[in-house]
Design an enzyme around this catalytic site. Sequence first.
Site, PDB file in Angstrom:
ATOM      1  N   ARG A 146     -17.749  -2.270  18.205  1.00  0.00           N
ATOM      2  CA  ARG A 146     -16.996  -3.520  17.979  1.00  0.00           C
ATOM      3  C   ARG A 146     -15.656  -3.526  18.685  1.00  0.00           C
ATOM      4  NH1 ARG A 146     -16.906  -3.816  12.809  1.00  0.00           N
ATOM      5  NH2 ARG A 146     -18.977  -4.706  12.870  1.00  0.00           N
ATOM      6  N   CYS A 185       0.672   0.334  10.253  1.00  0.00           N
ATOM      7  CA  CYS A 185       0.163  -0.730   9.371  1.00  0.00           C
ATOM      8  C   CYS A 185       1.238  -1.631   8.775  1.00  0.00           C
ATOM      9  CB  CYS A 185      -0.676  -0.095   8.257  1.00  0.00           C
ATOM     10  SG  CYS A 185      -1.509  -1.353   7.260  1.00  0.00           S
ATOM     11  N   CYS A 232     -16.296  -9.371   6.032  1.00  0.00           N
ATOM     12  CA  CYS A 232     -15.665  -8.075   5.736  1.00  0.00           C
ATOM     13  C   CYS A 232     -14.394  -8.285   4.928  1.00  0.00           C
ATOM     14  CB  CYS A 232     -15.275  -7.368   7.026  1.00  0.00           C
ATOM     15  SG  CYS A 232     -16.593  -7.228   8.208  1.00  0.00           S
ATOM     16  N   CYS A 258     -19.285   2.047   8.812  1.00  0.00           N
ATOM     17  CA  CYS A 258     -18.519   1.427   9.890  1.00  0.00           C
ATOM     18  C   CYS A 258     -17.283   2.297  10.072  1.00  0.00           C
ATOM     19  CB  CYS A 258     -18.124   0.002   9.493  1.00  0.00           C
ATOM     20  SG  CYS A 258     -16.966  -0.763  10.650  1.00  0.00           S
ATOM     21  N   CYS A 293       0.840  -1.208   0.000  1.00  0.00           N
ATOM     22  CA  CYS A 293       0.000   0.000   0.000  1.00  0.00           C
ATOM     23  C   CYS A 293       0.876   1.260   0.000  1.00  0.00           C
ATOM     24  CB  CYS A 293      -0.920  -0.009   1.223  1.00  0.00           C
ATOM     25  SG  CYS A 293      -2.019   1.421   1.262  1.00  0.00           S
ATOM     26  N   CYS A 348       0.550   4.962   6.823  1.00  0.00           N
ATOM     27  CA  CYS A 348      -0.044   4.781   8.157  1.00  0.00           C
ATOM     28  C   CYS A 348       0.984   4.076   9.064  1.00  0.00           C
ATOM     29  CB  CYS A 348      -1.322   3.955   8.060  1.00  0.00           C
ATOM     30  SG  CYS A 348      -2.413   4.523   6.747  1.00  0.00           S
ATOM     31  N   CYS A 353     -19.349  -6.412   3.926  1.00  0.00           N
ATOM     32  CA  CYS A 353     -18.667  -5.180   4.311  1.00  0.00           C
ATOM     33  C   CYS A 353     -17.360  -5.142   3.540  1.00  0.00           C
ATOM     34  CB  CYS A 353     -18.400  -5.198   5.810  1.00  0.00           C
ATOM     35  SG  CYS A 353     -17.373  -3.814   6.365  1.00  0.00           S
TER      36      CYS A 353
HETATM   37  N1  SAM Z   1      -6.611   0.530   3.163  1.00  0.00           N
HETATM   38  C1  SAM Z   1      -7.886   0.714   3.696  1.00  0.00           C
HETATM   39  C2  SAM Z   1      -7.944   1.813   4.736  1.00  0.00           C
HETATM   40  O1  SAM Z   1      -6.922   2.152   5.325  1.00  0.00           O
HETATM   41  O2  SAM Z   1      -9.031   2.315   4.961  1.00  0.00           O
HETATM   42  C3  SAM Z   1      -8.494  -0.551   4.279  1.00  0.00           C
HETATM   43  C4  SAM Z   1      -7.642  -1.503   5.059  1.00  0.00           C
HETATM   44  S1  SAM Z   1      -6.943  -0.880   6.587  1.00  0.00           S
HETATM   45  C5  SAM Z   1      -5.878  -2.185   7.075  1.00  0.00           C
HETATM   46  C6  SAM Z   1      -8.343  -0.930   7.708  1.00  0.00           C
HETATM   47  C7  SAM Z   1      -8.156  -0.393   9.105  1.00  0.00           C
HETATM   48  O3  SAM Z   1      -7.441  -1.324   9.893  1.00  0.00           O
HETATM   49  C8  SAM Z   1      -7.352   0.887   9.282  1.00  0.00           C
HETATM   50  O4  SAM Z   1      -8.137   2.011   9.029  1.00  0.00           O
HETATM   51  C9  SAM Z   1      -6.952   0.824  10.738  1.00  0.00           C
HETATM   52  O5  SAM Z   1      -7.873   1.516  11.527  1.00  0.00           O
HETATM   53  C10 SAM Z   1      -6.967  -0.673  11.053  1.00  0.00           C
HETATM   54  N2  SAM Z   1      -5.613  -1.188  11.353  1.00  0.00           N
HETATM   55  C11 SAM Z   1      -4.617  -1.395  10.454  1.00  0.00           C
HETATM   56  N3  SAM Z   1      -3.503  -1.849  11.050  1.00  0.00           N
HETATM   57  C12 SAM Z   1      -3.778  -1.929  12.376  1.00  0.00           C
HETATM   58  C13 SAM Z   1      -3.020  -2.317  13.521  1.00  0.00           C
HETATM   59  N4  SAM Z   1      -1.748  -2.684  13.418  1.00  0.00           N
HETATM   60  N5  SAM Z   1      -3.635  -2.307  14.716  1.00  0.00           N
HETATM   61  C14 SAM Z   1      -4.934  -1.917  14.824  1.00  0.00           C
HETATM   62  N6  SAM Z   1      -5.696  -1.539  13.780  1.00  0.00           N
HETATM   63  C15 SAM Z   1      -5.134  -1.522  12.570  1.00  0.00           C
HETATM   64 FE1  SF4 Z   2      -2.768   1.218   3.414  1.00  0.00          FE
HETATM   65 FE2  SF4 Z   2      -2.621   0.068   5.796  1.00  0.00          FE
HETATM   66 FE3  SF4 Z   2      -3.013   2.678   5.620  1.00  0.00          FE
HETATM   67 FE4  SF4 Z   2      -4.998   0.967   4.852  1.00  0.00          FE
HETATM   68  S1  SF4 Z   2      -4.155   1.248   6.916  1.00  0.00           S
HETATM   69  S2  SF4 Z   2      -4.276   2.814   3.800  1.00  0.00           S
HETATM   70  S3  SF4 Z   2      -3.728  -0.708   4.048  1.00  0.00           S
HETATM   71  S4  SF4 Z   2      -1.177   1.566   4.940  1.00  0.00           S
END
Ligand code: SAM
Ligand code: SF4
Length: 316
Positions: free
Chosen positions: A263, A63, A100, A191, A56, A60, A131
Amino acid sequence: MKNLDQKNNWTLEELKTKYNLPFNDLLWEAHQIHRKYHDPNKVQISTLMSVKTGGCPEDCKYCSQSIRYDTGIELEKTLSLEEVLKQAREAKKNGASRFCMGAAWRNLNNSNLGKIVDMVKGVKELGLESCVTLGMLTSDQAQTLKDAGLDYYNHNLDTSEEYYSKVVTTRTYQDRLDTIKNVRNANIKVCCGGILGLGENHDDRLKLLNVLANLDVQPESVPINKLVRVKGTPFSENQNVDDFDFIRIIALARIVMPFSMVRLSAGRDSMNDQTQALCFFAGANSIFYGEELLTTKNSSIQHDQELMRKLKIGAI
Ligand code: SAM
Ligand code: SF4
Ligand code: DTB
């Protein structure tokens, strides 16, 4: 749909006052509201699947799937419809009511829209709620997903607007709010929640709940994640979130968003049973169920079944 009893003009001061109540008073208030609007002995079960993993472009800092961090995850192209439906059938067999699907995209590209539409239709045909969480969406894309039968779109605000730039620099809080608006306008259920443990302070957490509660229509589903500390990400060594602080946030979410499903999301694996039980008392009424979240480990199915049995909590 807007519930007319919904209060959308919460002030930060009101949230602070409730958050700082003695623990028992806060939980009692939350639990009474919980009982008024929900069955306190039922949780809704969702199962997650990553349909496109890693690579990606967003940054973030929590992530595992950002291309910027060396987290050792295996990259996967968009999975085939068959692979997805196989897992959806399994999820249904294990008692999930919602499936989901997550993709590691900054935004949904129209070239991928057809595949996602097929996945949504396939999941619906199995009799499951659908979802997806695919990053930013345009209003046209949201409408196409609605027409395919999509029930929920997950798009988290993660934290306060003030702290957001410390977590992500490749998009803004307003970008997130715009997508949420597009989803809402297409009549898809929203959500939207956040993560505790990003290095934010108590006020940032309250501000997040304040934004969610004051949306024109509150999200139908509010995932509260506890950071899963992923090796290789900038937040891998973050301080652990205090369990009582976590429970207080669940209670406050229940009070300010009485009709929403709250949740207990990522991070359950690092909570003991007693903490989870207090979260259910405080108003949590939904979980992710299944051995894996998107790329990280979830509580095991066997452990969750035992916990539900001990608490005499059943699935919605
Ligand atoms: N890329 C899309 C986005 O960011 O909206 C969808 C997938 S992203 C992995 C979905 C959500 O997972 C993120 O918005 C974040 O809130 C949560 N998330 C991701 N990594 C995480 C982590 N290490 N611990 C807790 N929540 C996490
Ligand atoms: Fe990409 Fe992870 Fe951020 Fe979703 S949370 S936008 S998968 S880097
Ligand atoms: C949400 O709020 N939590 C889920 C879901 N929405 C998509 C994601 C949790 C991801 C945890 C880290 C991982 O497994 O990669």
